[in-house]
Design a protein around this motif. Structure first.
Motif, PDB file in Angstrom:
ATOM      1  N   TYR A 295      12.036  -5.117 -15.818  1.00 26.82           N
ATOM      2  CA  TYR A 295      12.924  -3.950 -15.794  1.00 26.82           C
ATOM      3  C   TYR A 295      13.133  -3.461 -17.212  1.00 26.82           C
ATOM      4  O   TYR A 295      13.210  -4.224 -18.170  1.00 26.82           O
ATOM      5  N   GLY A 296      13.154  -2.142 -17.327  1.00 32.38           N
ATOM      6  CA  GLY A 296      13.315  -1.500 -18.615  1.00 32.38           C
ATOM      7  C   GLY A 296      14.585  -0.672 -18.644  1.00 32.38           C
ATOM      8  O   GLY A 296      15.135  -0.318 -17.591  1.00 32.38           O
ATOM      9  N   CYS A 297      15.038  -0.346 -19.823  1.00 32.29           N
ATOM     10  CA  CYS A 297      16.254   0.464 -19.948  1.00 32.29           C
ATOM     11  C   CYS A 297      16.171   1.366 -21.165  1.00 32.29           C
ATOM     12  O   CYS A 297      15.387   1.134 -22.087  1.00 32.29           O
ATOM     13  N   SER A 298      16.997   2.390 -21.170  1.00 35.77           N
ATOM     14  CA  SER A 298      17.085   3.307 -22.300  1.00 35.77           C
ATOM     15  C   SER A 298      17.821   2.635 -23.452  1.00 35.77           C
ATOM     16  O   SER A 298      18.465   1.587 -23.285  1.00 35.77           O
ATOM     17  N   ALA A 299      17.758   3.235 -24.620  1.00 36.44           N
ATOM     18  CA  ALA A 299      18.475   2.709 -25.782  1.00 36.44           C
ATOM     19  C   ALA A 299      19.981   2.694 -25.533  1.00 36.44           C
ATOM     20  O   ALA A 299      20.681   1.751 -25.926  1.00 36.44           O
ATOM     21  N   ALA A 300      20.487   3.741 -24.864  1.00 29.94           N
ATOM     22  CA  ALA A 300      21.922   3.799 -24.571  1.00 29.94           C
ATOM     23  C   ALA A 300      22.338   2.661 -23.652  1.00 29.94           C
ATOM     24  O   ALA A 300      23.400   2.050 -23.820  1.00 29.94           O
ATOM     25  N   MET A 301      21.498   2.359 -22.670  1.00 31.53           N
ATOM     26  CA  MET A 301      21.808   1.261 -21.752  1.00 31.53           C
ATOM     27  C   MET A 301      21.749  -0.079 -22.471  1.00 31.53           C
ATOM     28  O   MET A 301      22.562  -0.980 -22.216  1.00 31.53           O
ATOM     29  N   ALA A 302      20.786  -0.247 -23.376  1.00 30.93           N
ATOM     30  CA  ALA A 302      20.690  -1.502 -24.121  1.00 30.93           C
ATOM     31  C   ALA A 302      21.968  -1.732 -24.933  1.00 30.93           C
ATOM     32  O   ALA A 302      22.483  -2.857 -25.002  1.00 30.93           O
ATOM     33  N   GLN A 303      22.489  -0.687 -25.537  1.00 30.99           N
ATOM     34  CA  GLN A 303      23.731  -0.802 -26.295  1.00 30.99           C
ATOM     35  C   GLN A 303      24.894  -1.150 -25.367  1.00 30.99           C
ATOM     36  O   GLN A 303      25.728  -2.010 -25.688  1.00 30.99           O
ATOM     37  N   ALA A 304      24.950  -0.486 -24.221  1.00 31.44           N
ATOM     38  CA  ALA A 304      26.023  -0.750 -23.259  1.00 31.44           C
ATOM     39  C   ALA A 304      25.920  -2.172 -22.690  1.00 31.44           C
ATOM     40  O   ALA A 304      26.935  -2.826 -22.438  1.00 31.44           O
ATOM     41  N   MET A 305      24.701  -2.657 -22.486  1.00 34.63           N
ATOM     42  CA  MET A 305      24.491  -4.027 -21.999  1.00 34.63           C
ATOM     43  C   MET A 305      25.007  -5.045 -23.007  1.00 34.63           C
ATOM     44  O   MET A 305      25.621  -6.051 -22.643  1.00 34.63           O
ATOM     45  N   GLN A 306      24.770  -4.784 -24.293  1.00 36.92           N
ATOM     46  CA  GLN A 306      25.240  -5.697 -25.326  1.00 36.92           C
ATOM     47  C   GLN A 306      26.767  -5.742 -25.360  1.00 36.92           C
ATOM     48  O   GLN A 306      27.361  -6.813 -25.484  1.00 36.92           O
ATOM     49  N   ILE A 307      27.392  -4.591 -25.204  1.00 38.69           N
ATOM     50  CA  ILE A 307      28.860  -4.537 -25.172  1.00 38.69           C
ATOM     51  C   ILE A 307      29.385  -5.303 -23.965  1.00 38.69           C
ATOM     52  O   ILE A 307      30.349  -6.081 -24.064  1.00 38.69           O
ATOM     53  N   ALA A 308      28.740  -5.105 -22.799  1.00 34.27           N
ATOM     54  CA  ALA A 308      29.161  -5.814 -21.583  1.00 34.27           C
ATOM     55  C   ALA A 308      28.986  -7.319 -21.741  1.00 34.27           C
ATOM     56  O   ALA A 308      29.830  -8.107 -21.290  1.00 34.27           O
ATOM     57  N   ARG A 309      27.926  -7.711 -22.381  1.00 30.26           N
ATOM     58  CA  ARG A 309      27.670  -9.138 -22.591  1.00 30.26           C
ATOM     59  C   ARG A 309      28.722  -9.743 -23.522  1.00 30.26           C
ATOM     60  O   ARG A 309      29.219 -10.856 -23.275  1.00 30.26           O
ATOM     61  N   GLU A 310      29.056  -9.033 -24.583  1.00 33.33           N
ATOM     62  CA  GLU A 310      30.068  -9.535 -25.514  1.00 33.33           C
ATOM     63  C   GLU A 310      31.432  -9.626 -24.836  1.00 33.33           C
ATOM     64  O   GLU A 310      32.191 -10.586 -25.057  1.00 33.33           O
ATOM     65  N   HIS A 311      31.733  -8.645 -24.000  1.00 35.32           N
ATOM     66  CA  HIS A 311      33.009  -8.652 -23.281  1.00 35.32           C
ATOM     67  C   HIS A 311      33.081  -9.838 -22.331  1.00 35.32           C
ATOM     68  O   HIS A 311      34.112 -10.540 -22.262  1.00 35.32           O
ATOM     69  N   ALA A 312      32.006 -10.098 -21.601  1.00 40.31           N
ATOM     70  CA  ALA A 312      31.970 -11.231 -20.680  1.00 40.31           C
ATOM     71  C   ALA A 312      32.110 -12.543 -21.444  1.00 40.31           C
ATOM     72  O   ALA A 312      32.772 -13.485 -20.979  1.00 40.31           O
ATOM     73  N   SER A 313      31.508 -12.615 -22.622  1.00 41.21           N
ATOM     74  CA  SER A 313      31.586 -13.830 -23.431  1.00 41.21           C
ATOM     75  C   SER A 313      33.013 -14.072 -23.911  1.00 41.21           C
ATOM     76  O   SER A 313      33.505 -15.210 -23.924  1.00 41.21           O
ATOM     77  N   GLU A 314      33.704 -13.006 -24.270  1.00 45.52           N
ATOM     78  CA  GLU A 314      35.095 -13.141 -24.714  1.00 45.52           C
ATOM     79  C   GLU A 314      35.984 -13.657 -23.584  1.00 45.52           C
ATOM     80  O   GLU A 314      36.839 -14.527 -23.795  1.00 45.52           O
ATOM     81  N   LEU A 315      35.759 -13.139 -22.372  1.00 44.34           N
ATOM     82  CA  LEU A 315      36.568 -13.544 -21.223  1.00 44.34           C
ATOM     83  C   LEU A 315      36.330 -14.998 -20.836  1.00 44.34           C
ATOM     84  O   LEU A 315      37.211 -15.661 -20.292  1.00 44.34           O
ATOM     85  N   SER A 316      35.127 -15.486 -21.132  1.00 48.10           N
ATOM     86  CA  SER A 316      34.792 -16.859 -20.742  1.00 48.10           C
ATOM     87  C   SER A 316      34.884 -17.829 -21.911  1.00 48.10           C
ATOM     88  O   SER A 316      34.392 -18.952 -21.823  1.00 48.10           O
ATOM     89  N   SER A 317      35.492 -17.393 -23.012  1.00 44.85           N
ATOM     90  CA  SER A 317      35.619 -18.216 -24.221  1.00 44.85           C
ATOM     91  C   SER A 317      34.257 -18.695 -24.720  1.00 44.85           C
ATOM     92  O   SER A 317      34.113 -19.817 -25.209  1.00 44.85           O
ATOM     93  N   GLY A 318      33.247 -17.832 -24.540  1.00 44.07           N
ATOM     94  CA  GLY A 318      31.914 -18.154 -25.028  1.00 44.07           C
ATOM     95  C   GLY A 318      31.074 -18.975 -24.081  1.00 44.07           C
ATOM     96  O   GLY A 318      29.920 -19.287 -24.385  1.00 44.07           O
ATOM     97  N   HIS A 319      31.648 -19.356 -22.935  1.00 47.47           N
ATOM     98  CA  HIS A 319      30.893 -20.153 -21.975  1.00 47.47           C
ATOM     99  C   HIS A 319      30.872 -19.424 -20.633  1.00 47.47           C
ATOM    100  O   HIS A 319      31.819 -18.753 -20.247  1.00 47.47           O
ATOM    101  N   GLY A 320      29.805 -19.565 -19.909  1.00 47.77           N
ATOM    102  CA  GLY A 320      29.717 -18.928 -18.596  1.00 47.77           C
ATOM    103  C   GLY A 320      28.283 -18.653 -18.215  1.00 47.77           C
ATOM    104  O   GLY A 320      27.348 -19.129 -18.863  1.00 47.77           O
ATOM    105  N   HIS A 321      28.123 -17.870 -17.168  1.00 49.16           N
ATOM    106  CA  HIS A 321      26.794 -17.569 -16.650  1.00 49.16           C
ATOM    107  C   HIS A 321      26.782 -16.133 -16.186  1.00 49.16           C
ATOM    108  O   HIS A 321      27.652 -15.698 -15.432  1.00 49.16           O
TER     109      HIS A 321
END
Length: 464
Positions: A295-321
């Motif tokens: 699966y491929g994504c646009s540059a805007a989506m890649a940036q949004a994915m990184q933000i979503a990933r960082e947010h999920a990491s913060e909520l899980s204290s750096g641990h999770g799936h």
């Protein structure tokens, strides 16, 4: 008399004769089917392998190019090609070489190699989206992209088109009936109510699409550029462009699934029709028949994915799936074959041959349908074409489904199998591979012509 223009009594007479012929011609398949019933559920390793038109499964010994040989030594011209999985032929030479090359160098390590980098570069060049991820199946790719879409938008609803095919993604296991979203008939073991977060509209219905998007709660539209599994349905002029406009207006992401529509050209419909999706998924044939999807994504989506990933990491204290990824995703063997397929198999020259042959086949189908005065039509999309039991090509999934005539389709398919020709089961779709020849196309047309002549010669075949 049914809408196909042929009486059911004639269809059943032809089918009974062809079933007996199959049993007489395939003693080894019959014997293996008997053995298999004691070891495999339903007598096959995957249950739908028993849903073909044959009275027992047809067991294959080997396959290469556009042909395969069964266990009785009978050779077939293959227009099914693994229902797209072998779109570029069985065991293309570059893929066979890639398998040999990688066999002694490690099959899976959970680490990338240079092949991964090259594949990302080649995919970006081909489809126009800059960033890529690799999965094992298109179902996985679609499932993971839907998670990203929900994380990015903060919305839960996914919109699909009636009659769509996106593998076994839960969100796509729905249909529309009387304007309401319902579970797909025959769905097994579904515990949760899919209609809470899935919405279905008819393909090519802009008014219904606009109404479904209006509440502003749709995370993404997951779509094929053309329906391919319920019977082929092409988009009306301007439909895909308007879909893109509407999704942008309401903040809904557009996911284009090119798993089947890769038949259109080297960059699929996305490149040929300038679709500009936020995400794109491709499976089945992308690695030459080796299990792999991307699966491929646009540059805007890649940036949004990184933000979503960082947010999920913060909520899980750096641990999770994340809920995405499997251990065998992007394994070394698949990556080496994906690279070989992108560089050496899915070439412009290969597509030129495939598209020319498919156009020849489509024209031949139209001619024989006219010659037999049948109320049927032909739909074509790149290397793929299909004859359908309706006078005009269907405009949506409901129309395509209404044109189904299971007993007639299965009788014709069995007739072709008994004469060494295979087309896609469950509907009347064909694919032309780089190894398919003009002689193969002519043979299919001649065999189908003979089948219709014999069928229509039966007593009462055209009863009023």
């Amino acid at each position: 008399m049914n809408s196909s223009g042929i009486a059911e009594t004639a269809v059943q007479a032809l089918a009974a004769r062809e079933r007996q012929r199959f049993l007489e011609q395939h003693p080894q398949s019959v014997a293996l089917a008997g053995r298999a019933r004691h070891a495999l559920f339903g007598g096959v390793p995957m249950h739908w392998m028993s849903d073909w038109s044959t009275p027992v499964p047809l067991f294959v010994e080997r396959a290469e190019g556009a042909r395969f040989v069964d266990v009785d030594g009978r050779e077939y011209v293959d227009f099914c090609l693994g229902d797209t999985g072998s779109m570029f032929g069985h065991s293309p030479a570059p893929i066979a070489a890639a398998l040999r090359e990688q066999a002694g160098r490690g099959l899976t390590t959970m680490l990338p190699g240079e092949d991964a980098v090259v594949c990302g570069e080649r995919l970006a060049e081909r489809f126009g989206l800059p960033f890529w991820q690799v999965t094992t199946t298109a179902t996985d790719a679609n499932r993971f992209v839907l998670r990203w879409a929900r994380a990015i938008t903060g919305r839960k609803v996914i919109l699909v088109f009636d009659g769509c095919y996106h593998g076994t993604v839960d969100e796509a296991m729905v249909r529309t009936r009387d304007g309401h979203t319902v579970h797909r008939p025959g769905l097994i073991g579904q515990a949760r109510n899919l209609t809470q977060h899935s919405r279905v509209v008819p393909f090519n219905d802009l008014a219904a699409l606009e109404a479904a998007l209006a509440p502003g709660d749709v995370a993404a539209v997951l779509c094929e550029p053309a329906l391919t599994n319920i019977g082929m349905v092409l988009p009306a002029p301007g439909f895909m462009a308007r879909l893109r406009e509407l999704t942008r207006q309401v903040g809904t992401l557009l996911i284009v699934d090119e798993t089947h529509t890769l038949s259109t050209g080297p960059g699929g419909c996305t490149r040929a029709w300038h679709l500009e999706p936020d995400f794109l998924t491709v499976g089945k044939a992308v690695a030459g028949g080796v299990p792999c999807a991307v699966y491929g994504c646009s540059a805007a989506m890649a940036q949004a994915m990184q933000i979503a990933r960082e947010h999920a990491s913060e909520l899980s204290s750096g641990h999770g799936h994340s809920g995405m990824g499997t251990t065998l995703s992007a394994n070394a063997l698949a990556m080496h074959c994906l690279r070989a397929n992108l560089e050496q198999v899915m070439t412009p020259a290969a597509y030129e041959h495939m598209l020319w042959l498919a156009a020849r086949l489509a024209e031949g189908l139209r001619s024989l349908i006219a010659r037999h005065a049948l109320p049927w039509s032909v739909t074509e999309l790149g290397a793929r074409c299909e004859f359908q039991f309706c006078a005009q090509p269907p405009q949506n999934g409901a129309e395509a489904e209404a044109a189904f005539h299971d007993s007639l389709q299965m009788a014709l398919h069995l007739y072709l199998i008994n004469r060494g020709i295979l087309i896609t089961p469950f509907h009347n779709m064909t694919l032309c591979s780089p190894q398919t020849t003009a002689g193969d196309v002519d043979r299919l047309l001649a065999s189908l012509d003979a089948a219709l002549a014999e069928l229509l010669a039966l007593p009462g075949a055209r009863e009023e």
